[in-house]
Design a protein around this motif. Sequence first.
Motif, mmCIF file in Angstrom:
data_model
loop_
_atom_site.group_PDB
_atom_site.id
_atom_site.type_symbol
_atom_site.label_atom_id
_atom_site.label_comp_id
_atom_site.label_asym_id
_atom_site.label_seq_id
_atom_site.Cartn_x
_atom_site.Cartn_y
_atom_site.Cartn_z
ATOM 1 N N GLY A 47 0.809 -1.211 0.000
ATOM 2 C CA GLY A 47 0.000 0.000 0.000
ATOM 3 C C GLY A 47 0.842 1.261 0.000
ATOM 4 O O GLY A 47 0.517 2.248 -0.675
ATOM 5 N N MET A 48 1.937 1.239 0.747
ATOM 6 C CA MET A 48 2.826 2.399 0.770
ATOM 7 C C MET A 48 3.483 2.616 -0.587
ATOM 8 O O MET A 48 3.619 3.757 -1.052
ATOM 9 C CB MET A 48 3.893 2.212 1.844
ATOM 10 N N ILE A 49 3.886 1.535 -1.213
ATOM 11 C CA ILE A 49 4.493 1.655 -2.540
ATOM 12 C C ILE A 49 3.500 2.281 -3.511
ATOM 13 O O ILE A 49 3.837 3.183 -4.291
ATOM 14 C CB ILE A 49 4.965 0.278 -3.031
ATOM 15 N N GLU A 50 2.255 1.825 -3.449
ATOM 16 C CA GLU A 50 1.208 2.375 -4.320
ATOM 17 C C GLU A 50 0.993 3.862 -4.047
ATOM 18 O O GLU A 50 0.874 4.672 -4.976
ATOM 19 C CB GLU A 50 -0.094 1.604 -4.103
ATOM 20 N N TRP A 51 0.927 4.232 -2.770
ATOM 21 C CA TRP A 51 0.698 5.633 -2.394
ATOM 22 C C TRP A 51 1.841 6.523 -2.887
ATOM 23 O O TRP A 51 1.605 7.585 -3.480
ATOM 24 C CB TRP A 51 0.560 5.737 -0.878
#
Length: 219
Positions: free
Chosen positions: A197-201
């Motif tokens: 999720g952090m990578i996506e954000w």
Amino acid sequence: MSKPTLVIGNKNYSSWSLRPWLFLRHHNMEFTEKRVSLFVDTTEQALAEYDSDYKVPVLKDGDLVVWDSLSILEYISEAYLDGGGWPVEREARSVARSVSAEMHSSYFNLRNELPMNCRKSFKNIALSRQAQRETERVKALWRRCRREYGREGEWLFGDFTIADAMFAPVAIRFSGYGIPLQGVEAKYVQSVLGHAGMIEWIEAAGEETEIIEADEIQT
């Protein structure tokens, strides 16, 4: 049943928006994302319907509107996870609530001197004594939580909890501003930044073009 809607600000800058967004992503919950550009002429009009004092994030679930990051996280935990946003064991749960509340209400110097900026990296940032103290306090909390409650997993309390969502923007700050990290705290930041999720954000933040001058520090 309709999906909840999460209203967020600019992904590059809005640390408060990141917290519930990441929590929802971690738990693979379906939701509609509504992004509002902050500090522009249309911001207040876009947020007026939510009665959130023109602030993000906001969660709209049916007719219910919940605002403030920690309140949204608590609501998601209660309404969708049967309280599973917190550790199961009472002592760990109490400490998780305490560190989350401290993150919510404290660290004003850290926030001001290290504003979240996913698109940039900095070196040799000179912090005030107060901001240095706050960064050391955060690292000490991380070490304590991992030592006393998180030995069986990669998160502060073993499994991913609301506390991890609350501290996620700090991991971005520490990494982006080159704050010295060792041992447990360095591994924890790696875990946070390696979360899908952090990578996506962060990738989405890199595609934004808006600039909020107040959150762009000069070196």
